[in-house]
Design a protein around this motif. Structure first.
Motif, PDB file in Angstrom:
ATOM      1  N   GLN A  14      -6.155  22.699  21.727  1.00  0.00           N
ATOM      2  CA  GLN A  14      -5.039  22.395  22.623  1.00  0.00           C
ATOM      3  C   GLN A  14      -3.787  22.204  21.766  1.00  0.00           C
ATOM      4  OE1 GLN A  14      -6.694  22.960  26.069  1.00  0.00           O
ATOM      5  NE2 GLN A  14      -4.857  21.728  26.216  1.00  0.00           N
ATOM      6  N   LEU A  15      -2.707  22.873  22.125  1.00  0.00           N
ATOM      7  CA  LEU A  15      -1.451  22.755  21.386  1.00  0.00           C
ATOM      8  C   LEU A  15      -0.387  22.148  22.290  1.00  0.00           C
ATOM      9  CD1 LEU A  15       0.228  23.454  18.808  1.00  0.00           C
ATOM     10  CD2 LEU A  15       0.808  25.610  19.946  1.00  0.00           C
ATOM     11  N   ALA A  16       0.232  21.049  21.852  1.00  0.00           N
ATOM     12  CA  ALA A  16       1.318  20.421  22.603  1.00  0.00           C
ATOM     13  C   ALA A  16       2.626  21.149  22.302  1.00  0.00           C
ATOM     14  CB  ALA A  16       1.434  18.948  22.231  1.00  0.00           C
ATOM     15  N   THR A  17       3.353  21.567  23.339  1.00  0.00           N
ATOM     16  CA  THR A  17       4.651  22.243  23.196  1.00  0.00           C
ATOM     17  C   THR A  17       5.670  21.533  24.084  1.00  0.00           C
ATOM     18  OG1 THR A  17       4.580  23.832  25.034  1.00  0.00           O
ATOM     19  CG2 THR A  17       3.282  24.370  23.060  1.00  0.00           C
ATOM     20  N   PRO A  18       6.978  21.785  23.889  1.00  0.00           N
ATOM     21  CA  PRO A  18       7.998  21.168  24.764  1.00  0.00           C
ATOM     22  C   PRO A  18       7.814  21.547  26.239  1.00  0.00           C
ATOM     23  CG  PRO A  18       9.021  22.009  22.762  1.00  0.00           C
ATOM     24  CD  PRO A  18       7.609  22.502  22.759  1.00  0.00           C
ATOM     25  N   LEU A  19       7.129  22.631  26.525  1.00  0.00           N
ATOM     26  CA  LEU A  19       6.941  23.070  27.908  1.00  0.00           C
ATOM     27  C   LEU A  19       5.635  22.555  28.508  1.00  0.00           C
ATOM     28  CD1 LEU A  19       8.063  26.809  27.546  1.00  0.00           C
ATOM     29  CD2 LEU A  19       9.413  24.857  28.363  1.00  0.00           C
ATOM     30  N   GLY A  20       4.743  22.026  27.672  1.00  0.00           N
ATOM     31  CA  GLY A  20       3.446  21.571  28.148  1.00  0.00           C
ATOM     32  C   GLY A  20       2.346  22.042  27.204  1.00  0.00           C
ATOM     33  N   GLU A  21       1.117  21.652  27.502  1.00  0.00           N
ATOM     34  CA  GLU A  21       0.004  22.009  26.637  1.00  0.00           C
ATOM     35  C   GLU A  21      -0.462  23.445  26.877  1.00  0.00           C
ATOM     36  OE1 GLU A  21      -3.269  19.311  26.633  1.00  0.00           O
ATOM     37  OE2 GLU A  21      -2.283  18.025  25.154  1.00  0.00           O
ATOM     38  N   VAL A  22      -0.872  24.088  25.780  1.00  0.00           N
ATOM     39  CA  VAL A  22      -1.371  25.466  25.832  1.00  0.00           C
ATOM     40  C   VAL A  22      -2.686  25.524  25.052  1.00  0.00           C
ATOM     41  CG1 VAL A  22      -0.936  27.869  25.156  1.00  0.00           C
ATOM     42  CG2 VAL A  22       0.936  26.450  26.007  1.00  0.00           C
TER      43      VAL A  22
ATOM     44  N   LEU B 200       7.550  32.484  22.756  1.00  0.00           N
ATOM     45  CA  LEU B 200       8.360  32.113  21.601  1.00  0.00           C
ATOM     46  C   LEU B 200       8.327  30.608  21.373  1.00  0.00           C
ATOM     47  CD1 LEU B 200      10.341  32.868  19.363  1.00  0.00           C
ATOM     48  CD2 LEU B 200      12.203  32.721  21.047  1.00  0.00           C
ATOM     49  N   VAL B 201       8.411  29.816  22.447  1.00  0.00           N
ATOM     50  CA  VAL B 201       8.357  28.354  22.321  1.00  0.00           C
ATOM     51  C   VAL B 201       7.005  27.932  21.750  1.00  0.00           C
ATOM     52  CG1 VAL B 201       8.330  26.183  23.611  1.00  0.00           C
ATOM     53  CG2 VAL B 201      10.021  27.939  24.169  1.00  0.00           C
ATOM     54  N   VAL B 202       5.942  28.559  22.220  1.00  0.00           N
ATOM     55  CA  VAL B 202       4.595  28.237  21.720  1.00  0.00           C
ATOM     56  C   VAL B 202       4.484  28.575  20.238  1.00  0.00           C
ATOM     57  CG1 VAL B 202       2.144  28.836  21.896  1.00  0.00           C
ATOM     58  CG2 VAL B 202       3.495  28.465  23.978  1.00  0.00           C
ATOM     59  N   GLN B 203       5.024  29.724  19.841  1.00  0.00           N
ATOM     60  CA  GLN B 203       4.960  30.123  18.442  1.00  0.00           C
ATOM     61  C   GLN B 203       5.724  29.139  17.564  1.00  0.00           C
ATOM     62  OE1 GLN B 203       3.102  32.487  17.085  1.00  0.00           O
ATOM     63  NE2 GLN B 203       3.833  31.863  15.051  1.00  0.00           N
ATOM     64  N   GLN B 204       6.881  28.676  18.023  1.00  0.00           N
ATOM     65  CA  GLN B 204       7.660  27.702  17.262  1.00  0.00           C
ATOM     66  C   GLN B 204       6.908  26.380  17.139  1.00  0.00           C
ATOM     67  OE1 GLN B 204      11.250  27.736  19.602  1.00  0.00           O
ATOM     68  NE2 GLN B 204      12.204  29.374  18.373  1.00  0.00           N
ATOM     69  N   ALA B 205       6.218  25.980  18.210  1.00  0.00           N
ATOM     70  CA  ALA B 205       5.436  24.743  18.171  1.00  0.00           C
ATOM     71  C   ALA B 205       4.266  24.879  17.201  1.00  0.00           C
ATOM     72  CB  ALA B 205       4.932  24.406  19.575  1.00  0.00           C
ATOM     73  N   LEU B 206       3.688  26.068  17.169  1.00  0.00           N
ATOM     74  CA  LEU B 206       2.564  26.309  16.253  1.00  0.00           C
ATOM     75  C   LEU B 206       3.037  26.244  14.810  1.00  0.00           C
ATOM     76  CD1 LEU B 206      -0.453  27.043  16.158  1.00  0.00           C
ATOM     77  CD2 LEU B 206       0.205  29.451  16.240  1.00  0.00           C
ATOM     78  N   GLU B 207       4.196  26.819  14.523  1.00  0.00           N
ATOM     79  CA  GLU B 207       4.731  26.803  13.162  1.00  0.00           C
ATOM     80  C   GLU B 207       5.137  25.398  12.729  1.00  0.00           C
ATOM     81  OE1 GLU B 207       7.864  29.612  13.373  1.00  0.00           O
ATOM     82  OE2 GLU B 207       6.546  31.371  13.346  1.00  0.00           O
ATOM     83  N   ALA B 208       5.517  24.558  13.715  1.00  0.00           N
ATOM     84  CA  ALA B 208       5.939  23.191  13.401  1.00  0.00           C
ATOM     85  C   ALA B 208       4.744  22.285  13.171  1.00  0.00           C
ATOM     86  CB  ALA B 208       6.792  22.642  14.544  1.00  0.00           C
ATOM     87  N   GLN B 209       3.518  22.753  13.498  1.00  0.00           N
ATOM     88  CA  GLN B 209       2.305  21.942  13.298  1.00  0.00           C
ATOM     89  C   GLN B 209       1.349  22.721  12.391  1.00  0.00           C
ATOM     90  OE1 GLN B 209       0.615  20.346  16.964  1.00  0.00           O
ATOM     91  NE2 GLN B 209       2.559  20.669  18.003  1.00  0.00           N
ATOM     92  N   PRO B 210       1.626  22.780  11.105  1.00  0.00           N
ATOM     93  CA  PRO B 210       0.819  23.597  10.193  1.00  0.00           C
ATOM     94  C   PRO B 210      -0.672  23.233  10.213  1.00  0.00           C
ATOM     95  CG  PRO B 210       2.187  22.048   8.965  1.00  0.00           C
ATOM     96  CD  PRO B 210       2.683  22.021  10.389  1.00  0.00           C
TER      97      PRO B 210
END
Length: 427
Positions: free
Chosen positions: A366-374, A411-421
């Motif tokens: 589960q990945l937390a993003t500004p738009l919600g979890e993915v 794009l938002v999800v990808q940025q969130a993924l990059e911010a959580q190495p």
């Protein structure tokens, strides 16, 4: 437990080797314990690895190995005969032999393998003679040559660090054979029972002269060591050992034991290396179903447990267009999915065959993003990195919720993924 000289280095293969050893057993003219042991000796197995555990069992001086290089059908190999030196061979029940094996001062892996092989032999013999395994006599599962073959083969495979063994389906033979119980039909009843108990495919003996090709001891060893029976996977041969049979045939009477690397052997240092598994492929050509019916069939196959279902457009006779529908499944799901094919398709037949595949380690996160979890699907690559892919259904749900394009959400999800190495690191 005393540290016998023959034990030195034995535990190492089972405590973690840098690479998993793949063994391929090719048995075009059948299987026998002495042939398999001869192949191991041809690979360079030191005889001390055989004599040590047998001596610890109290059999020192009870036998002799007659090993000779011979030719069969123009091909070289080693022929092995086990000669008994006991003036009065022992005769005991399987229960007595089991207690003797359990008390042997052996490494645990060797003891477990030998007990498994003899236990399987006892179960097969008991079934064909109609009594309990405890009543099986020594001459059926514990004759001296069988003890030498079973202990020697198990010790040899452990010595080489074999962790996977793929065996070709052996021919069992036809005609009659003389045994301690009199003349019996071939395949030997115990061989048929072993094949039934372990669902082992037996190759046709058509074209062979009458006679025994596969012995109970040989098949029991293969049954307990083989990860599967069938065609070998893609591999890089490293060493080949050839064991010859005693009978003269119209072809080379031999088996070949190949020690090999698979293409992923260099990645065995990873915490989660790629795994080799066997799947079943079911296929049918369908030319008289609507697209909606085919979509329904595919979904029913997935719901029934298919790992994947896909279709390809094909052309059949008289120019008819059709779809080739393919399902991949675990072998134990075969009958369940057959029922789906018969219930929901118009096909009159179903092709089915096993296939091997390499599978990289996978997990869900589960990945937390500004738009919600993915939800993320992640796979570990051979170099240790994790590759991530967001679930499309979650991207679509967030796009609808926030009135955004799905590419913006991605794009938002990808940025969130990059911010959580740490999301791309092994757990």
């Amino acid at each position: 437990m005393p540290c016998w000289p023959w034990r030195q280095g034995w535990d190492a293969p089972w405590l973690g080797r840098p690479e998993a050893v793949l063994a391929l057993l090719d048995a075009p003219t059948g299987l026998a314990g002495n042939m398999l042991l001869a192949a191991l000796l041809d690979l360079g197995l030191p005889q001390a690895e055989i004599h040590g555990p047998l001596s610890a069992l109290g059999l020192a001086g009870a036998y002799r190995l007659e090993l000779e290089e011979r030719r069969s059908g123009g091909l070289r190999g080693l022929h092995l005969e086990v000669l008994s030196l006991e003036p009065q061979p022992a005769h005991r029940l399987w229960g007595d032999l089991r207690s003797q094996l359990q008390a042997a001062p052996w490494p645990a892996p060797l003891q477990q393998r030998v007990l498994e092989v003899f236990g399987l032999l006892a179960a097969a013999e008991a079934a064909v003679h109609g009594h309990s395994p405890e009543q099986v006599h020594f001459h059926e599962v514990g004759a001296l040559d069988a003890l030498v073959d079973v202990v020697g083969v198990c010790a040899g495979l452990l010595h080489f660090g074999v962790e996977q063994l793929v065996c070709s389906p052996p021919p069992a033979g036809h005609g009659l054979v003389a045994t301690a119980h009199g003349t019996l039909p071939l395949p030997a009843p115990a061989v048929l029972e072993l094949a039934r108990l372990r669902a082992i495919p037996l190759a046709s003996a058509e074209g062979f002269p009458p006679g025994e090709l596969t012995t109970p001891t040989g098949l029991a060893l293969a049954a307990c060591w083989a990860t599967r029976f069938g065609h070998p996977p893609t591999h890089v041969p490293k060493r080949v050992g050839v064991g010859l049979g005693s009978r003269s045939l119209d072809r080379p009477n031999l088996l070949r034991l190949t020690l090999a690397d698979h293409p992923w052997a260099g990645y065995a240092h990873l915490e989660h290396p790629a795994q080799l598994e066997t799947v079943l492929v079911q296929q049918a050509q369908i030319d008289d179903a609507t697209a909606e019916d085919l979509a329904f069939l595919a979904e029913e196959l997935r719901q029934a447990g298919a790992l994947e279902v896909f279709s390809q457009a094909i052309a059949m006779k008289k120019g008819r267009t059709a779809q080739l529908l393919t399902a991949l499944l675990a072998p134990e799901q075969a009958e369940r999915l057959r029922r789906v094919w018969w219930r929901h398709s118009t096909t009159l037949g179903l092709r089915e065959h096993p296939q091997t595949r390499w599978v990289l380690p996978r997990r869900s996160r589960q990945l937390a993003t500004p738009l919600g979890e993915v939800r993320l699907k992640q796979v570990q690559l051979p170099d240790g990195r994790w590759r991530s892919k967001p679930e499309h259904d979650d991207l679509a749900a967030l796009a609808r919720q926030h009135t955004l394009g799905i590419d913006q959400v991605r794009l938002v999800v990808q940025q969130a993924l990059e911010a959580q190495p740490d999301a791309n690191l092994p757990s």
